[in-house]
Design a protein around this motif. Structure first.
Motif, PDB file in Angstrom:
ATOM      1  N   TRP A 145       9.515  18.150 -13.449  1.00  0.00           N
ATOM      2  CA  TRP A 145      10.550  17.887 -14.459  1.00  0.00           C
ATOM      3  C   TRP A 145       9.966  17.113 -15.632  1.00  0.00           C
ATOM      4  O   TRP A 145      10.226  17.445 -16.795  1.00  0.00           O
ATOM      5  CB  TRP A 145      11.707  17.129 -13.810  1.00  0.00           C
ATOM      6  N   LEU A 146       9.176  16.076 -15.365  1.00  0.00           N
ATOM      7  CA  LEU A 146       8.557  15.289 -16.436  1.00  0.00           C
ATOM      8  C   LEU A 146       7.581  16.134 -17.254  1.00  0.00           C
ATOM      9  O   LEU A 146       7.531  16.023 -18.484  1.00  0.00           O
ATOM     10  CB  LEU A 146       7.851  14.060 -15.855  1.00  0.00           C
ATOM     11  N   LEU A 147       6.827  16.984 -16.577  1.00  0.00           N
ATOM     12  CA  LEU A 147       5.887  17.865 -17.279  1.00  0.00           C
ATOM     13  C   LEU A 147       6.636  18.846 -18.170  1.00  0.00           C
ATOM     14  O   LEU A 147       6.246  19.075 -19.315  1.00  0.00           O
ATOM     15  CB  LEU A 147       5.019  18.613 -16.263  1.00  0.00           C
ATOM     16  N   GLN A 148       7.738  19.395 -17.658  1.00  0.00           N
ATOM     17  CA  GLN A 148       8.531  20.321 -18.460  1.00  0.00           C
ATOM     18  C   GLN A 148       9.113  19.613 -19.677  1.00  0.00           C
ATOM     19  O   GLN A 148       9.132  20.163 -20.772  1.00  0.00           O
ATOM     20  CB  GLN A 148       9.642  20.932 -17.597  1.00  0.00           C
ATOM     21  N   MET A 149       9.572  18.390 -19.527  1.00  0.00           N
ATOM     22  CA  MET A 149      10.105  17.630 -20.666  1.00  0.00           C
ATOM     23  C   MET A 149       9.012  17.350 -21.698  1.00  0.00           C
ATOM     24  O   MET A 149       9.238  17.481 -22.902  1.00  0.00           O
ATOM     25  CB  MET A 149      10.731  16.314 -20.187  1.00  0.00           C
ATOM     26  N   TRP A 198       6.592  18.824 -26.916  1.00  0.00           N
ATOM     27  CA  TRP A 198       5.430  19.276 -27.686  1.00  0.00           C
ATOM     28  C   TRP A 198       5.764  20.555 -28.445  1.00  0.00           C
ATOM     29  O   TRP A 198       5.422  20.713 -29.618  1.00  0.00           O
ATOM     30  CB  TRP A 198       4.260  19.481 -26.729  1.00  0.00           C
ATOM     31  N   GLN A 199       6.484  21.476 -27.797  1.00  0.00           N
ATOM     32  CA  GLN A 199       6.887  22.713 -28.449  1.00  0.00           C
ATOM     33  C   GLN A 199       7.819  22.425 -29.627  1.00  0.00           C
ATOM     34  O   GLN A 199       7.669  23.002 -30.706  1.00  0.00           O
ATOM     35  CB  GLN A 199       7.572  23.643 -27.454  1.00  0.00           C
ATOM     36  N   ILE A 200       8.772  21.564 -29.433  1.00  0.00           N
ATOM     37  CA  ILE A 200       9.705  21.205 -30.512  1.00  0.00           C
ATOM     38  C   ILE A 200       8.951  20.561 -31.671  1.00  0.00           C
ATOM     39  O   ILE A 200       9.228  20.852 -32.840  1.00  0.00           O
ATOM     40  CB  ILE A 200      10.818  20.286 -29.976  1.00  0.00           C
ATOM     41  N   HIS A 201       7.996  19.714 -31.365  1.00  0.00           N
ATOM     42  CA  HIS A 201       7.190  19.071 -32.417  1.00  0.00           C
ATOM     43  C   HIS A 201       6.429  20.116 -33.233  1.00  0.00           C
ATOM     44  O   HIS A 201       6.419  20.061 -34.473  1.00  0.00           O
ATOM     45  CB  HIS A 201       6.226  18.065 -31.781  1.00  0.00           C
ATOM     46  N   ARG A 202       5.805  21.082 -32.552  1.00  0.00           N
ATOM     47  CA  ARG A 202       5.074  22.142 -33.273  1.00  0.00           C
ATOM     48  C   ARG A 202       6.012  22.973 -34.132  1.00  0.00           C
ATOM     49  O   ARG A 202       5.695  23.300 -35.282  1.00  0.00           O
ATOM     50  CB  ARG A 202       4.343  23.063 -32.296  1.00  0.00           C
ATOM     51  N   LEU A 212       9.885  32.841 -23.319  1.00  0.00           N
ATOM     52  CA  LEU A 212      10.667  32.217 -22.259  1.00  0.00           C
ATOM     53  C   LEU A 212      10.151  30.830 -21.896  1.00  0.00           C
ATOM     54  O   LEU A 212      10.853  30.057 -21.280  1.00  0.00           O
ATOM     55  CB  LEU A 212      10.624  33.083 -20.993  1.00  0.00           C
ATOM     56  N   THR A 213       8.920  30.538 -22.255  1.00  0.00           N
ATOM     57  CA  THR A 213       8.300  29.306 -21.777  1.00  0.00           C
ATOM     58  C   THR A 213       8.062  28.316 -22.912  1.00  0.00           C
ATOM     59  O   THR A 213       8.223  28.644 -24.091  1.00  0.00           O
ATOM     60  CB  THR A 213       6.935  29.611 -21.119  1.00  0.00           C
ATOM     61  N   VAL A 214       7.638  27.139 -22.528  1.00  0.00           N
ATOM     62  CA  VAL A 214       7.324  26.111 -23.521  1.00  0.00           C
ATOM     63  C   VAL A 214       6.014  26.406 -24.245  1.00  0.00           C
ATOM     64  O   VAL A 214       5.638  25.676 -25.159  1.00  0.00           O
ATOM     65  CB  VAL A 214       7.250  24.706 -22.869  1.00  0.00           C
ATOM     66  N   PHE A 215       5.343  27.474 -23.866  1.00  0.00           N
ATOM     67  CA  PHE A 215       4.086  27.829 -24.516  1.00  0.00           C
ATOM     68  C   PHE A 215       4.272  28.779 -25.695  1.00  0.00           C
ATOM     69  O   PHE A 215       3.300  29.180 -26.333  1.00  0.00           O
ATOM     70  CB  PHE A 215       3.110  28.427 -23.499  1.00  0.00           C
ATOM     71  N   ALA A 216       5.513  29.151 -26.007  1.00  0.00           N
ATOM     72  CA  ALA A 216       5.771  29.985 -27.187  1.00  0.00           C
ATOM     73  C   ALA A 216       5.372  29.196 -28.432  1.00  0.00           C
ATOM     74  O   ALA A 216       5.637  28.004 -28.536  1.00  0.00           O
ATOM     75  CB  ALA A 216       7.245  30.358 -27.251  1.00  0.00           C
ATOM     76  N   ARG A 217       4.734  29.887 -29.362  1.00  0.00           N
ATOM     77  CA  ARG A 217       4.238  29.214 -30.565  1.00  0.00           C
ATOM     78  C   ARG A 217       4.855  29.837 -31.806  1.00  0.00           C
ATOM     79  O   ARG A 217       5.094  31.037 -31.853  1.00  0.00           O
ATOM     80  CB  ARG A 217       2.721  29.373 -30.650  1.00  0.00           C
ATOM     81  N   PRO A 218       5.078  29.014 -32.849  1.00  0.00           N
ATOM     82  CA  PRO A 218       5.568  29.563 -34.112  1.00  0.00           C
ATOM     83  C   PRO A 218       4.485  30.433 -34.761  1.00  0.00           C
ATOM     84  O   PRO A 218       3.305  30.093 -34.737  1.00  0.00           O
ATOM     85  CB  PRO A 218       5.854  28.336 -34.975  1.00  0.00           C
TER      86      PRO A 218
END
Length: 119
Positions: free
Chosen positions: A13-17, A22-26, A74-80
């Motif tokens: 859970w902490l890793l996902q947060m 990090w994704q939101i920041h990018r 679908l994941t937090v690894f999606a990039r703009p």
């Protein structure tokens, strides 16, 4: 055994947060750069179990595309990333079904982004 499972769940859970932050920041950094290009329209599509798509388009004073931004996955690894081939095109020529002929989620997000510019 139960405490180990709880510990693994808390760590996941902490890793996902952290990765979500990090994704939101990018995305926010890319979006801020886009906003400096001109007026911006944003559209989002997708669902809980479908890849989400966010499309943002910056228009200059002549209603031509100054820059674009798309993020999907679908994941937090999606990039703009940029949408290829749209820079400089007039707003009136943008047709989501032509730009994304085989991707209804991208078509929907682009349509929503374009509607924001008309309103």
């Amino acid at each position: 055994m139960v405490s180990a499972l709880v510990a693994v769940a808390v760590i996941a859970w902490l890793l996902q947060m952290a990765l979500g932050g990090w994704q939101i920041h990018r995305f926010n950094r890319a979006f801020d750069k886009l906003c400096q290009q001109g007026r911006v329209g944003v559209g989002r599509s997708g669902g809980r179990f479908k890849p989400r798509v966010v499309v943002a388009i910056a228009l200059d004073n002549n209603d031509n595309v100054a820059d674009t931004l798309m993020m999907r996955g679908l994941t937090v690894f999606a990039r703009p990333q940029k949408i290829a081939g749209l820079e400089g095109k007039p707003l009136k020529e943008l047709q989501p079904d032509v730009i994304f002929p085989h991707d209804p989620l991208c078509q929907n997000a682009l349509s929503l982004a374009l509607k924001l510019k008309h309103g």
